[in-house]
Scaffold this active site. Structure first.
Site, PDB file in Angstrom:
ATOM      1  N   CYS A 108       0.813  -1.233   0.000  1.00 36.85           N
ATOM      2  CA  CYS A 108       0.000   0.000   0.000  1.00 36.85           C
ATOM      3  C   CYS A 108       0.840   1.274   0.000  1.00 36.85           C
ATOM      4  CB  CYS A 108      -0.934   0.008   1.201  1.00 36.85           C
ATOM      5  SG  CYS A 108      -1.984  -1.436   1.279  1.00 36.85           S
ATOM      6  N   HIS A 242      -3.324   7.203   3.516  1.00 40.16           N
ATOM      7  CA  HIS A 242      -3.745   5.909   2.981  1.00 40.16           C
ATOM      8  C   HIS A 242      -5.159   5.598   3.489  1.00 40.16           C
ATOM      9  CE1 HIS A 242      -3.868   1.905   1.603  1.00 40.16           C
ATOM     10  NE2 HIS A 242      -3.625   1.323   2.762  1.00 40.16           N
ATOM     11  N   ASN A 272     -10.183   0.030   0.826  1.00 44.85           N
ATOM     12  CA  ASN A 272      -8.727   0.136   0.729  1.00 44.85           C
ATOM     13  C   ASN A 272      -8.293  -0.410  -0.632  1.00 44.85           C
ATOM     14  OD1 ASN A 272      -5.965  -0.273   0.907  1.00 44.85           O
ATOM     15  ND2 ASN A 272      -6.019  -1.178   2.949  1.00 44.85           N
TER      16      ASN A 272
END
Ligand code: UT7
Length: 317
Positions: A108, A242, A272
């Site tokens: 990520c 994030h 996500n």
């Protein structure tokens, strides 16, 4: 380095929490309260390379650059249908570019790592425009029977074109090997010589460990980059974080003691989307006219590894 264009692309299928209730022992109420996620986009008929190329072309159009003017492509990707060649090679062909490409797998945190590579390439090589594409399909990595992980993720691509400039004020990357917090293993092709057992299956995640690591390391990174840039948390106009869990974002917000309005969120609609989270959110903000020239942005991400990264970027598009 400065960002001169952004783009994103998402699959068409909207998967709501109610749809997950059909095959998982979960509820919309649990997912919304614990994560902030209401729905996510999941690949059904699309190919990731097409989403990635669309995001790239949108970023190039926004930047006003042609495929011939792209000098390098950095592609952040964890999995896609091709083991080889790298997704960056496929994107290069689809968008009609001719430059070299490089794939990175920093989970990520990929966009921040890509910005750091772009910064040093622009400084040291004869390059003008670098295309960063973060394209991820975590839906294809999940065990869809594991309610604690599959509800969190969606698929997407986010892209940015960067050129020479002095908008990057500070950047910090880190890796602390902690494989057991979040990993996925796969069986490779058998050989006549193989004697070991290999395991297969979806993502294995210790959610609480990841949560704690995410908050503690993001706070540390943010503190460090603010110090490196010689500014305070008050000087940051937007915290582009994030998009994993709204409670992680709230914990970071609590630490920096800033107004909630400085923390844009789109995980409620998209979940996500791994390394595509930050560039796709930047694109939403850019296209929604939410970014003003001269504003200071703080980008911060974390992911499997455990990798983390943060940077401070002036917006001058
Ligand atoms: O890019 C990095 C990706 N990973 C992450 O960002 C993960 C970070 N961690 C998290 O976001 C949170 O830890 C989760 C959302 C994964 C879990 O939230 P939590 O508040 O830490 O819940 P928990 O793991 O402590 O579980 C609480 C309860 C458990 O039941 P019991 O043992 O108390 O009876 C779980 O089995 O919630 C249960 N549970 C669920 N219940 C309904 C776990 N997932 C679900 C679910 N629906 N989807």
């Amino acid at each position: 380095m400065r960002i001169i264009g952004t783009g994103s692309a998402r699959p068409s299928l909207v998967v709501t929490n109610a749809m997950l209730e059909n095959f998982l022992d979960t509820s919309d109420e649990w997912i919304v309260t614990r994560t902030g996620i209401h729905e996510r986009r999941v690949i059904s008929s699309e190919n990731l390379e097409d989403l990635a190329s669309t995001a790239a072309l949108r970023a190039m159009e926004d930047a006003g650059v042609t495929p011939e003017q792209i000098d390098f492509i950095i592609c952040s990707n964890v999995v896609n249908e091709y083991v080889t060649p790298g997704l960056g090679c496929i994107i290069q062909g689809k968008i009609g570019a001719t430059c070299p490409t490089m794939d990175i797998n920093c989970a990520c945190t990929g966009f921040i790592y890509a910005l750091d590579i772009a910064e040093s390439y622009l400084a040291t090589k004869d390059m003008k425009n670098i295309l960063i594409v973060c394209a991820e399909e975590p839906s294809r990595m999940m065990n869809w029977k594991d309610r604690s992980s599959c509800i969190l993720f969606g698929d997407a691509a986010g892209a940015a074109v960067v050129t020479k400039g002095d908008d990057l004020k500070a950047i910090r990357l880190s890796t602390h090997c902690k494989v057991e917090a979040l990993y996925q293993k796969r069986k490779l092709q058998p050989t006549p010589f193989l004697t070991k057992e290999e395991s297969d299956g979806g993502v294995v995640m210790n959610g609480q460990d990841v949560f704690k690591l995410a908050v503690s390391s993001s706070i540390k990174d943010i503190d460090k980059v603010l110090g490196m840039a010689g500014i305070t948390a008050d000087d940051i106009d937007l915290y582009v974080l994030h998009q994993a869990n709204v409670r992680i974002i709230e914990a970071i917000q609590h630490f920096v003691k800033q107004d909630r309005s400085k923390f844009p969120v789109n995980l409620n609609k998209y979940g996500n989307v791994s390394s595509a989270s930050i560039p796709a959110l930047l694109d939403d903000l850019n296209r929604g006219n939410k970014l003003r020239t001269g504003e200071m942005l703080l980008l911060s991400a974390f992911g499997a590894g455990f990798t983390t990264g943060a940077c401070i970027l002036r917006w001058s598009k």
